[in-house]
Design a protein around this motif. Structure first.
Motif, PDB file in Angstrom:
ATOM      1  N   LEU A  26       0.794  -1.047  -0.037  1.00 26.09           N
ATOM      2  CA  LEU A  26      -0.195   0.349   0.334  1.00 26.09           C
ATOM      3  C   LEU A  26       0.543   1.576   0.181  1.00 26.09           C
ATOM      4  N   VAL A  27       0.866   2.347  -0.353  1.00 26.76           N
ATOM      5  CA  VAL A  27       1.526   3.523  -0.875  1.00 26.76           C
ATOM      6  C   VAL A  27       0.054   4.595  -0.379  1.00 26.76           C
ATOM      7  N   ILE A  55      -4.537   5.959  -1.436  1.00 30.15           N
ATOM      8  CA  ILE A  55      -4.296   4.727  -0.771  1.00 30.15           C
ATOM      9  C   ILE A  55      -4.066   4.294  -2.528  1.00 30.15           C
ATOM     10  N   THR A  56      -2.581   3.885  -2.892  1.00 36.55           N
ATOM     11  CA  THR A  56      -3.009   2.758  -4.144  1.00 36.55           C
ATOM     12  C   THR A  56      -2.378   1.449  -3.367  1.00 36.55           C
ATOM     13  N   GLY A  57      -2.397   0.376  -4.432  1.00 34.18           N
ATOM     14  CA  GLY A  57      -1.662  -0.685  -4.261  1.00 34.18           C
ATOM     15  C   GLY A  57      -2.188  -1.452  -5.385  1.00 34.18           C
ATOM     16  N   PRO A  58      -0.794  -2.619  -5.446  1.00 32.93           N
ATOM     17  CA  PRO A  58      -2.159  -3.786  -6.311  1.00 32.93           C
ATOM     18  C   PRO A  58      -3.374  -4.149  -6.594  1.00 32.93           C
ATOM     19  N   PRO A  59      -3.292  -3.837  -8.140  1.00 35.94           N
ATOM     20  CA  PRO A  59      -4.521  -4.343  -8.292  1.00 35.94           C
ATOM     21  C   PRO A  59      -5.137  -5.448  -8.411  1.00 35.94           C
ATOM     22  N   ASP A  60      -4.703  -6.600  -8.085  1.00 35.69           N
ATOM     23  CA  ASP A  60      -4.977  -8.203  -8.200  1.00 35.69           C
ATOM     24  C   ASP A  60      -5.683  -7.761  -6.239  1.00 35.69           C
ATOM     25  N   LYS A  61      -5.043  -6.878  -5.454  1.00 39.98           N
ATOM     26  CA  LYS A  61      -5.719  -7.499  -3.974  1.00 39.98           C
ATOM     27  C   LYS A  61      -6.490  -6.065  -3.555  1.00 39.98           C
ATOM     28  N   ILE A  71      -9.546  -7.009  -1.495  1.00 39.19           N
ATOM     29  CA  ILE A  71      -9.510  -6.973  -0.106  1.00 39.19           C
ATOM     30  C   ILE A  71      -8.401  -6.213   1.112  1.00 39.19           C
ATOM     31  N   LEU A  72      -8.221  -5.225  -0.259  1.00 39.68           N
ATOM     32  CA  LEU A  72      -6.891  -4.420   1.023  1.00 39.68           C
ATOM     33  C   LEU A  72      -7.679  -3.048   1.354  1.00 39.68           C
ATOM     34  N   ILE A 114     -10.159  -0.431   5.313  1.00 40.74           N
ATOM     35  CA  ILE A 114     -11.627   1.271   5.885  1.00 40.74           C
ATOM     36  C   ILE A 114     -12.047   0.438   7.277  1.00 40.74           C
ATOM     37  N   GLU A 115     -12.390  -1.067   6.955  1.00 39.54           N
ATOM     38  CA  GLU A 115     -12.583  -1.854   8.818  1.00 39.54           C
ATOM     39  C   GLU A 115     -11.463  -1.125   9.970  1.00 39.54           C
TER      40      GLU A 115
END
Length: 95
Positions: free
Chosen positions: A46-47, A68-74, A77-78, A83-84
């Motif tokens: 996560l960035v 916030i960005t992260g790998p598209p395949d995750k 779920i991330l 958020i939770e």
């Protein structure tokens, strides 16, 4: 009002505005540290960056804009996990 008093008043206004900006930046910096920590605990992929009025140097704001960005395949779920986590810590009230 003479020119010297006018300049003094303007300088006081500038000083007050600078103090407000500094105070706002300190508050947002604390959120930045906490959000960076939370993101890295969830996933090192996560960035996160704080944007909006904070980056523009505005003295105050009603919110904090976060990207916030992260790998598209995750991504899904991330996002849900983040958020939770933010809700459970009271950082995010609603989505």
């Amino acid at each position: 009002m003479d020119v010297e008093n006018s300049i003094d008043e303007e300088n006081k206004k500038i000083d007050e505005e600078n103090k407000k900006i500094d105070e706002y930046n300190r508050k947002v910096d604390k959120y930045n540290e906490e959000l960076q920590k939370i993101c890295s605990e969830i996933s090192p992929e996560l960035v996160m960056s704080i944007n909006g009025s904070y980056r523009r140097g505005v003295a105050s704001s009603g919110d904090i804009d976060v990207l916030i960005t992260g790998p598209p395949d995750k991504n899904e779920i991330l996002r849900k996990t983040l958020i939770e986590t933010l809700k459970s810590k009271g950082i995010v009230k609603e989505v």
